[in-house]
Motif scaffolding. Structure first.
Motif, PDB file in Angstrom:
ATOM      1  N   HIS A   1     -21.317   1.836 -65.369  1.00 18.19           N
ATOM      2  CA  HIS A   1     -20.802   3.205 -65.276  1.00 18.19           C
ATOM      3  C   HIS A   1     -19.522   3.276 -64.444  1.00 18.19           C
ATOM      4  CE1 HIS A   1     -24.108   5.003 -67.368  1.00 18.19           C
ATOM      5  NE2 HIS A   1     -24.993   4.525 -66.530  1.00 18.19           N
ATOM      6  N   ALA A   2     -19.399   2.389 -63.461  1.00 19.15           N
ATOM      7  CA  ALA A   2     -18.253   2.465 -62.556  1.00 19.15           C
ATOM      8  C   ALA A   2     -17.004   1.800 -63.116  1.00 19.15           C
ATOM      9  CB  ALA A   2     -18.612   1.817 -61.213  1.00 19.15           C
ATOM     10  N   ALA A   3     -17.147   0.739 -63.925  1.00 18.91           N
ATOM     11  CA  ALA A   3     -15.988  -0.050 -64.362  1.00 18.91           C
ATOM     12  C   ALA A   3     -14.910   0.788 -65.046  1.00 18.91           C
ATOM     13  CB  ALA A   3     -16.449  -1.194 -65.258  1.00 18.91           C
ATOM     14  N   PRO A   4     -15.245   1.619 -66.059  1.00 22.94           N
ATOM     15  CA  PRO A   4     -14.173   2.405 -66.677  1.00 22.94           C
ATOM     16  C   PRO A   4     -13.547   3.414 -65.727  1.00 22.94           C
ATOM     17  CG  PRO A   4     -16.335   3.059 -67.537  1.00 22.94           C
ATOM     18  CD  PRO A   4     -16.542   1.825 -66.731  1.00 22.94           C
ATOM     19  N   VAL A   5     -14.345   3.943 -64.810  1.00 27.95           N
ATOM     20  CA  VAL A   5     -13.797   4.889 -63.832  1.00 27.95           C
ATOM     21  C   VAL A   5     -12.870   4.161 -62.867  1.00 27.95           C
ATOM     22  CG1 VAL A   5     -14.384   6.518 -61.999  1.00 27.95           C
ATOM     23  CG2 VAL A   5     -15.820   6.364 -64.036  1.00 27.95           C
ATOM     24  N   MET A   6     -13.262   2.947 -62.452  1.00 31.05           N
ATOM     25  CA  MET A   6     -12.402   2.155 -61.568  1.00 31.05           C
ATOM     26  C   MET A   6     -11.078   1.825 -62.243  1.00 31.05           C
ATOM     27  SD  MET A   6     -15.272  -0.438 -59.937  1.00 31.05           S
ATOM     28  CE  MET A   6     -14.131  -1.329 -58.880  1.00 31.05           C
ATOM     29  N   GLN A   7     -11.138   1.499 -63.540  1.00 32.48           N
ATOM     30  CA  GLN A   7      -9.905   1.185 -64.258  1.00 32.48           C
ATOM     31  C   GLN A   7      -8.999   2.410 -64.345  1.00 32.48           C
ATOM     32  OE1 GLN A   7      -8.931  -1.868 -65.189  1.00 32.48           O
ATOM     33  NE2 GLN A   7      -6.979  -0.935 -65.761  1.00 32.48           N
TER      34      GLN A   7
ATOM     35  N   ARG B   1     -13.276  10.863 -54.406  1.00 34.27           N
ATOM     36  CA  ARG B   1     -14.440  11.746 -54.525  1.00 34.27           C
ATOM     37  C   ARG B   1     -14.666  12.155 -55.977  1.00 34.27           C
ATOM     38  NH1 ARG B   1     -14.450  16.174 -49.739  1.00 34.27           N
ATOM     39  NH2 ARG B   1     -16.437  16.616 -50.763  1.00 34.27           N
ATOM     40  N   MET B   2     -13.589  12.479 -56.693  1.00 35.77           N
ATOM     41  CA  MET B   2     -13.740  12.851 -58.102  1.00 35.77           C
ATOM     42  C   MET B   2     -14.239  11.676 -58.920  1.00 35.77           C
ATOM     43  SD  MET B   2     -10.680  15.508 -59.102  1.00 35.77           S
ATOM     44  CE  MET B   2      -9.360  14.356 -58.748  1.00 35.77           C
TER      45      MET B   2
ATOM     46  N   MET C   1     -17.618  11.312 -61.203  1.00 35.71           N
ATOM     47  CA  MET C   1     -17.631  10.891 -62.598  1.00 35.71           C
ATOM     48  C   MET C   1     -18.715   9.853 -62.833  1.00 35.71           C
ATOM     49  SD  MET C   1     -13.562  10.582 -63.521  1.00 35.71           S
ATOM     50  CE  MET C   1     -13.904   9.929 -65.160  1.00 35.71           C
ATOM     51  N   ILE C   2     -18.820   8.891 -61.912  1.00 27.73           N
ATOM     52  CA  ILE C   2     -19.845   7.853 -62.036  1.00 27.73           C
ATOM     53  C   ILE C   2     -21.229   8.482 -61.970  1.00 27.73           C
ATOM     54  CG2 ILE C   2     -20.820   5.786 -60.971  1.00 27.73           C
ATOM     55  CD1 ILE C   2     -17.938   5.213 -59.916  1.00 27.73           C
ATOM     56  N   GLU C   3     -21.426   9.406 -61.030  1.00 28.45           N
ATOM     57  CA  GLU C   3     -22.719  10.070 -60.896  1.00 28.45           C
ATOM     58  C   GLU C   3     -23.078  10.855 -62.153  1.00 28.45           C
ATOM     59  OE1 GLU C   3     -22.605  10.778 -56.040  1.00 28.45           O
ATOM     60  OE2 GLU C   3     -22.074  12.394 -57.409  1.00 28.45           O
ATOM     61  N   ASN C   4     -22.087  11.533 -62.737  1.00 25.67           N
ATOM     62  CA  ASN C   4     -22.361  12.309 -63.951  1.00 25.67           C
ATOM     63  C   ASN C   4     -22.711  11.399 -65.117  1.00 25.67           C
ATOM     64  OD1 ASN C   4     -21.834  14.580 -62.486  1.00 25.67           O
ATOM     65  ND2 ASN C   4     -19.904  15.083 -63.476  1.00 25.67           N
ATOM     66  N   HIS C   5     -22.025  10.241 -65.218  1.00 21.03           N
ATOM     67  CA  HIS C   5     -22.350   9.285 -66.274  1.00 21.03           C
ATOM     68  C   HIS C   5     -23.775   8.761 -66.082  1.00 21.03           C
ATOM     69  CE1 HIS C   5     -17.803   8.267 -66.901  1.00 21.03           C
ATOM     70  NE2 HIS C   5     -18.141   9.440 -67.385  1.00 21.03           N
ATOM     71  N   TRP C   6     -24.116   8.473 -64.840  1.00 18.15           N
ATOM     72  CA  TRP C   6     -25.466   7.967 -64.529  1.00 18.15           C
ATOM     73  C   TRP C   6     -26.515   9.012 -64.899  1.00 18.15           C
ATOM     74  CZ3 TRP C   6     -26.702   3.251 -61.911  1.00 18.15           C
ATOM     75  CH2 TRP C   6     -28.037   3.113 -61.579  1.00 18.15           C
TER      76      TRP C   6
ATOM     77  N   ALA D   1     -30.082  16.842 -60.603  1.00 15.97           N
ATOM     78  CA  ALA D   1     -28.840  17.600 -60.657  1.00 15.97           C
ATOM     79  C   ALA D   1     -27.709  16.753 -60.101  1.00 15.97           C
ATOM     80  CB  ALA D   1     -28.974  18.892 -59.847  1.00 15.97           C
ATOM     81  N   ASN D   2     -26.481  17.091 -60.492  1.00 18.06           N
ATOM     82  CA  ASN D   2     -25.337  16.432 -59.866  1.00 18.06           C
ATOM     83  C   ASN D   2     -24.946  17.216 -58.622  1.00 18.06           C
ATOM     84  OD1 ASN D   2     -24.107  18.694 -60.924  1.00 18.06           O
ATOM     85  ND2 ASN D   2     -22.440  17.578 -61.905  1.00 18.06           N
ATOM     86  N   ARG D   3     -24.019  16.648 -57.853  1.00 14.59           N
ATOM     87  CA  ARG D   3     -23.674  17.282 -56.581  1.00 14.59           C
ATOM     88  C   ARG D   3     -22.948  18.608 -56.777  1.00 14.59           C
ATOM     89  NH1 ARG D   3     -21.106  12.956 -52.604  1.00 14.59           N
ATOM     90  NH2 ARG D   3     -20.557  11.810 -54.491  1.00 14.59           N
ATOM     91  N   ALA D   4     -22.201  18.742 -57.875  1.00 17.77           N
ATOM     92  CA  ALA D   4     -21.534  20.016 -58.130  1.00 17.77           C
ATOM     93  C   ALA D   4     -22.559  21.123 -58.336  1.00 17.77           C
ATOM     94  CB  ALA D   4     -20.623  19.896 -59.351  1.00 17.77           C
TER      95      ALA D   4
END
Length: 705
Positions: free
Chosen positions: A63-69, A186-187, A191-196, A235-238
């Protein structure tokens, strides 16, 4: 103690709350016996331990790799790097500018190193882990002077239940500090949390909400996960921020107590494509706009029926077609450990999943399989389901469990091909605390223990590593499990169903599968026919379309039906379901599914395999691969099934009114108009990617003649 608040290149302003934050961390670092002038020597995990840590956190990295890129593209050539750690502070992966990666390596900021506070003192990664909050540590704020050339911005990553998964961090030269970096981090963490969250609950109802409807679909939206009974599962943090609740408080509430509605009402509202957002209110009067998502990426479909994904409590599948759309099904959401469907007085009736009966669509081969299963049900005979990928092996296993005396106990599915070889033993048998590096603090029970009293489904059993086969055989024979790192055995009582697309006899001859395990699993072998071998293609199609668009199910045009009959369907029912799922959305508001509603890659595959898309004047005769249904033997005594209505072909397709390409473009334009030009929403409605929309409209922008 005084904190250096500025390093060469500019300050990171220390507001009083943040100053106290840093001071507390320095005090902890001193209490740990760390020295500010210590050298940061390299002490990485050995390669095998690092690989194990990466494997155990593979899902986090996925989940993190595309966000990191994506994040790296924003900071490239800024003397920076992006770091992903696990929940213990061990660096799993890092990407960044080569020159800065080399500088960071000199202070042990590299994969395999641990950056928790006990190892490196005050730093953004370790302090974020301890405080469970986004953390900025700039220049001389680092406890160890060797790290004072760094500025680090880190944000923790949580799962939907509030458990720490790891930390995402951007570290750069302190002279290039920018106040917006923390916002990007933070954003990205969100994104990673929402994908998870979406992956964790892809078969649950998810409500996306915000007080302003234009923010739905952005990182500012809140996401709630709802069980079929209306319980709030995550729930997500938002969402927590907007509702002003903690995760524990939220999970103690229900959809009814929070918003005054039910899952059935939500489903009814969003039953049709392009439904507008709902407007719901908290008890305080605060109003939110709400959109719902029902993603079923791995919906098992056999005989054209979704595997207990969206069908509610309403009669028997052998009865006539339902008179109204079926409500959401409970068991597929994991809400009922028995796999039974609870009554839903509000939603009303339509179809009920009733185990093996649910799978009947008139195909003689499948009827033979069902009759064999019924004769051995609850007799303690293990089943081995054979068949190509996509034929519905897991759904048959679930149906067997549903009809058995074990139906009120767990059904636990294990895909032996999807778990890394180094982890499958721990997944199956469990492990004790400290059994290996990266193990959970309290250990884990293992899938065999989880299935105690119920059914264990071993999918792709042919892919199980040979050494592990011996241990599985011993556990099945002794009916007990010994977790890794333990000397105590745990008694288990499980029914075992295996499945594979491989030829196990050939594997036995090649000594890649144990013969004794084969005979232990093969009490009764059942072969599921491939879709090209079945006689019920039209019934399957009809029921898939009924499930996708319950209020106005479309029909196949003569041309498409002829293509489907001639096609070999290498992906079997799973492929058919995916094709029809897109077609059902593309044909919204129309009576017939035509070639214009099918995806490009599928049409190209059709052209390659059956040689073109020539329209057929009417239903083509069944080829040899689809023989007419054979009469059933006298001994077979299935209940009567009401005949399904024939597929109608009252409307012929336009001969030359427009090209296939133009029809696609017109459909895309119409959908874009309906959603106000929102490309992301249009791609979801059409079931195609945003890039496909851009490509299709590149030379045909709206407004051109």
């Amino acid at each position: 103690m005084p904190i250096e608040t500025e390093a060469p290149g500019g300050p990171a302003p220390l507001a009083p709350p943040r100053q106290a934050f840093i001071e507390r961390s320095h005090q902890r670092s001193e209490a740990l016996g760390l020295k500010r002038h210590e050298k940061c020597g390299l002490d990485p995990l050995i390669r095998s331990d690092l690989n194990l840590a990466r494997e155990r956190n593979h899902r986090l990295y996925t989940h993190a790799a595309p966000v990191m890129q994506l994040l790296y593209e924003q900071i490239v050539n800024t003397e920076s790097m992006i770091v992903l750690t696990d929940a213990q502070g061990t660096i799993l992966h890092a990407v960044g500018d080569d020159s800065f990666l080399a500088r960071a390596h000199r202070v042990a900021l590299a994969p395999g190193e641990n950056w928790a506070e006990h190892a490196k003192g005050t730093n953004a990664i370790g302090t974020a882990l301890f405080e469970e909050a986004p953390t900025l540590v700039h220049g001389g704020e680092h406890f160890m002077h060797a790290n004072s050339f760094l500025t680090c911005s880190a944000a923790p990553i949580f799962d939907p239940r509030g458990n720490m998964l790891g930390v995402l961090d951007v570290t750069g030269d302190h002279r290039g500090y920018h106040q917006h970096t923390m916002g990007l981090v933070r954003m990205s963490a969100r994104m990673i949390e929402n994908h998870w969250l979406s992956d964790d609950y892809n078969n649950r109802l998810r409500l996306h909400f915000h007080s302003r409807p234009e923010f739905i679909g952005t990182l500012l939206e809140g996401i709630l996960v709802v069980s079929p009974e209306g319980r709030l599962l995550g729930a997500n943090r938002a969402a927590l921020d907007q509702l002003g609740m903690s995760g524990a408080e939220l999970r103690s509430r229900s959809l009814s107590s929070l918003f005054g509605t039910t899952p059935a009402a939500v489903y009814d509202h969003f039953r049709m494509p392009l439904s507008p957002p709902m407007q719901l209110c908290l008890p305080t009067g605060q109003s939110f706009f709400v959109s719902a998502r029902f993603d079923w990426p791995s919906r098992p479909v056999v005989a054209g029926l979704r595997g207990r994904d969206d069908l509610g409590d309403v009669g028997d599948v052998a009865d006539a077609t339902p008179t109204r759309a079926a409500p959401m099904q409970e068991a597929a959401w994991g809400g009922d450990p028995a796999g039974r469907v609870a009554d839903d007085a509000e939603a009303g009736g339509g179809l009920r999943f009733s185990g093996l009966q649910y799978l009947r669509t008139g195909d003689p081969q499948l009827e033979t399989v069902i009759q064999k299963v019924r004769r051995v049900l609850d007799r303690g005979i293990p089943l081995l389901i054979l068949g190509e990928t996509g034929t519905g092996k897991e759904l048959l296993a679930r149906a067997v469990h549903h009809d058995s005396n074990r139906s009120r106990q767990p059904f636990v599915a294990v895909n032996c091909a999807s778990i890394p070889e180094s982890l499958i033993e721990a997944e199956l048998f469990g492990y004790e605390e400290g059994a290996f590096t990266g193990a959970r603090r309290k250990g884990a029970p293992g899938r065999l223990v989880q299935a105690n009293g119920g059914t264990l489904f071993l999918d792709e059993i042919g892919d199980m590593p040979l050494p592990l086969q011996a241990r599985l055989l011993r556990a099945l024979q002794e009916r007990s499990v010994t977790p890794l790192g333990s000397t105590k055995s745990i008694a288990v009582d499980i029914a075992v169903i295996g499945a594979t697309h491989r030829n196990l006899r050939d594997m036995i001859a090649a000594q890649s599968f144990r013969e004794d395990l084969y005979y232990r699993l093969n009490g009764l072998a059942l072969r599921l026919p491939a879709l090209r071998e079945r006689t019920d293609l039209e019934a399957i199609v009809r029921r898939i379309l009924q499930a996708e668009r319950p209020q106005d199910p479309p029909e196949l045009s003569p041309q498409v039906l002829a293509m489907f009959r001639r096609y070999s369907w290498p992906g079997n029912i799973r492929q058919l379901a995916n094709v029809l799922r897109t077609a059902a959305v593309m044909s919204a508001g129309e009576r017939f599914v035509t070639a214009a509603h099918l995806s490009d890659d599928f049409l190209e595959d059709i052209q390659r395999s059956i040689g073109g898309l020539t329209p057929a004047p009417g239903p083509a005769p069944l080829p040899a691969a689809f023989p007419a249904p054979a009469p059933l033997p006298p001994a077979w005594s299935a209940p009567e099934v009401a005949p399904a209505p024939p597929v109608a072909f009252a409307v012929a397709e336009p001969a030359a009114a427009r090209t296939l390409g133009q029809a696609e473009i017109d459909m895309i334009r119409a959908t874009l108009d309906a959603v106000g030009g929102n490309i992301s929403l249009a791609s979801k409605q059409l079931g195609i990617s945003r890039n496909t929309i851009y490509r299709k409209l590149r030379w045909n922008p709206p407004g051109d003649a």
